[in-house]
Design an enzyme around this catalytic site. Structure first.
Site, PDB file in Angstrom:
ATOM      1  N   HIS A 294       1.882 -14.953 -10.834  1.00 43.67           N
ATOM      2  CA  HIS A 294       2.047 -14.706 -12.267  1.00 43.67           C
ATOM      3  C   HIS A 294       1.187 -13.503 -12.657  1.00 43.67           C
ATOM      4  O   HIS A 294       0.075 -13.654 -13.151  1.00 43.67           O
ATOM      5  CB  HIS A 294       1.638 -15.945 -13.066  1.00 43.67           C
TER       6      HIS A 294
ATOM      7  N   ARG B  44      -0.276 -10.563 -14.813  1.00 46.42           N
ATOM      8  CA  ARG B  44      -0.426 -10.292 -16.237  1.00 46.42           C
ATOM      9  C   ARG B  44      -0.746  -8.816 -16.438  1.00 46.42           C
ATOM     10  O   ARG B  44      -1.196  -8.139 -15.511  1.00 46.42           O
ATOM     11  CB  ARG B  44      -1.502 -11.196 -16.835  1.00 46.42           C
TER      12      ARG B  44
ATOM     13  N   HIS C 208       2.111 -26.813 -14.534  1.00 50.31           N
ATOM     14  CA  HIS C 208       0.915 -26.653 -15.350  1.00 50.31           C
ATOM     15  C   HIS C 208       0.116 -27.956 -15.380  1.00 50.31           C
ATOM     16  O   HIS C 208       0.530 -28.941 -15.961  1.00 50.31           O
ATOM     17  CB  HIS C 208       1.213 -26.213 -16.784  1.00 50.31           C
ATOM     18  N   ASP C 209      -1.035 -27.923 -14.722  1.00 45.74           N
ATOM     19  CA  ASP C 209      -1.973 -29.051 -14.649  1.00 45.74           C
ATOM     20  C   ASP C 209      -1.446 -30.241 -13.851  1.00 45.74           C
ATOM     21  O   ASP C 209      -2.006 -31.339 -13.934  1.00 45.74           O
ATOM     22  CB  ASP C 209      -2.407 -29.507 -16.040  1.00 45.74           C
TER      23      ASP C 209
ATOM     24  N   GLU D 285       6.451 -15.227 -11.993  1.00 49.38           N
ATOM     25  CA  GLU D 285       6.392 -15.650 -13.383  1.00 49.38           C
ATOM     26  C   GLU D 285       5.804 -14.541 -14.246  1.00 49.38           C
ATOM     27  O   GLU D 285       5.017 -13.729 -13.771  1.00 49.38           O
ATOM     28  CB  GLU D 285       5.488 -16.883 -13.533  1.00 49.38           C
TER      29      GLU D 285
ATOM     30  N   GLY E 272      -1.033 -24.430  -8.735  1.00 44.47           N
ATOM     31  CA  GLY E 272      -2.018 -23.463  -8.271  1.00 44.47           C
ATOM     32  C   GLY E 272      -3.447 -23.920  -8.456  1.00 44.47           C
ATOM     33  O   GLY E 272      -4.156 -24.201  -7.495  1.00 44.47           O
TER      34      GLY E 272
END
Length: 237
Positions: free
Chosen positions: A43, A45, A190-191, A70, A213
């Site tokens: 991902h 950024r 996510h989490d 992502e 991750g």
């Protein structure tokens, strides 16, 4: 069995903290695949504070499982994805200053934009997924964008599950059921962790893929990467 895609952003964060090339993200990606992971996720950024755009190119020929990129579809991101042509692109509406992804798309408000971007990726043979909150209206909106899959944003579930609230899975189950009826593939992330992944998998029908991750890397500090990947694979069966 849901596929496990390992997000390697945290490995890049560790590398960047010393300014060198240790740990090497390409080698780590090779290793997690060798240990049984069925995909690699990154991902990048805009500020490149963990994964760098160059990493995305370096990984292109080393990810032989599924390569998932992502990110927020700004022009630079779109151009990069079209050049690399990964297995899947996951669109995430994170702001530039976000520490991590913290919300899904408003698929109704941003329909026209998503339709245009998704169509371009699909013309280039790239499977598309969009990050969404567990809301039935947003799932219906996702279908209208032309996306192949949705990725359910699972932070709320993970937090509530850690407090003992197993009913927090209900909206995810309902959204997955609707997605299946609409012929939308279901991913999640996510989490998610070793503590909650099996319960999540058991209650989300036709779950295709999870992207993990932070938890996986953290757990690996104590248990070892190869061992942790095998533990996830067992729980995802």
């Amino acid at each position: 069995m849901a596929k496990l895609s390992v997000n390697i952003n945290k490995i890049a964060t560790l590398r960047n903290s010393r300014g060198g090339d240790t740990p090497n993200v390409v080698n780590f990606a090779k290793d997690v695949q060798r240990f049984g992971a069925q995909g690699v996720t990154i991902h990048p950024r805009p500020d490149e504070r963990h994964i760098r755009y160059q990493d995305a190119y370096d990984l292109k020929h080393e990810v032989y499982t599924e390569y998932n990129i992502e990110g927020n579809p700004i022009v630079k991101f779109i151009d990069m994805v079209l050049e690399i042509k990964p297995t899947q692109v996951t669109l995430v509406p994170d702001s530039i200053d976000a520490i991590t992804s913290n919300a899904g798309w408003n698929t109704i408000k941003h329909k026209d934009f998503l339709v245009e971007v998704i169509a371009e990726f699909k013309r280039n043979g790239i499977r598309t997924s969009i990050f969404v909150d567990p809301d039935l209206k947003q799932i219906e909106g996702a279908k209208a964008t032309g996306t192949d899959r949705i990725e359910l944003y699972t932070e709320a579930f993970a937090h509530q599950y850690s407090l003992g609230n197993k009913n927090a899975i209900k909206p995810y189950t309902e959204c997955a059921e609707l997605s299946n009826k609409l012929n939308l593939g279901v991913n999640a992330g996510h989490d998610l962790s070793l503590n909650n992944i099996q319960f999540f998998k058991q209650n989300v029908p036709e779950l295709l893929e999870v992207s993990i991750g932070h938890a996986l890397v953290s757990e690996s500090l104590y248990l070892g990467v190869e061992n942790v990947i095998q533990m996830y694979l067992n729980k995802l069966q």
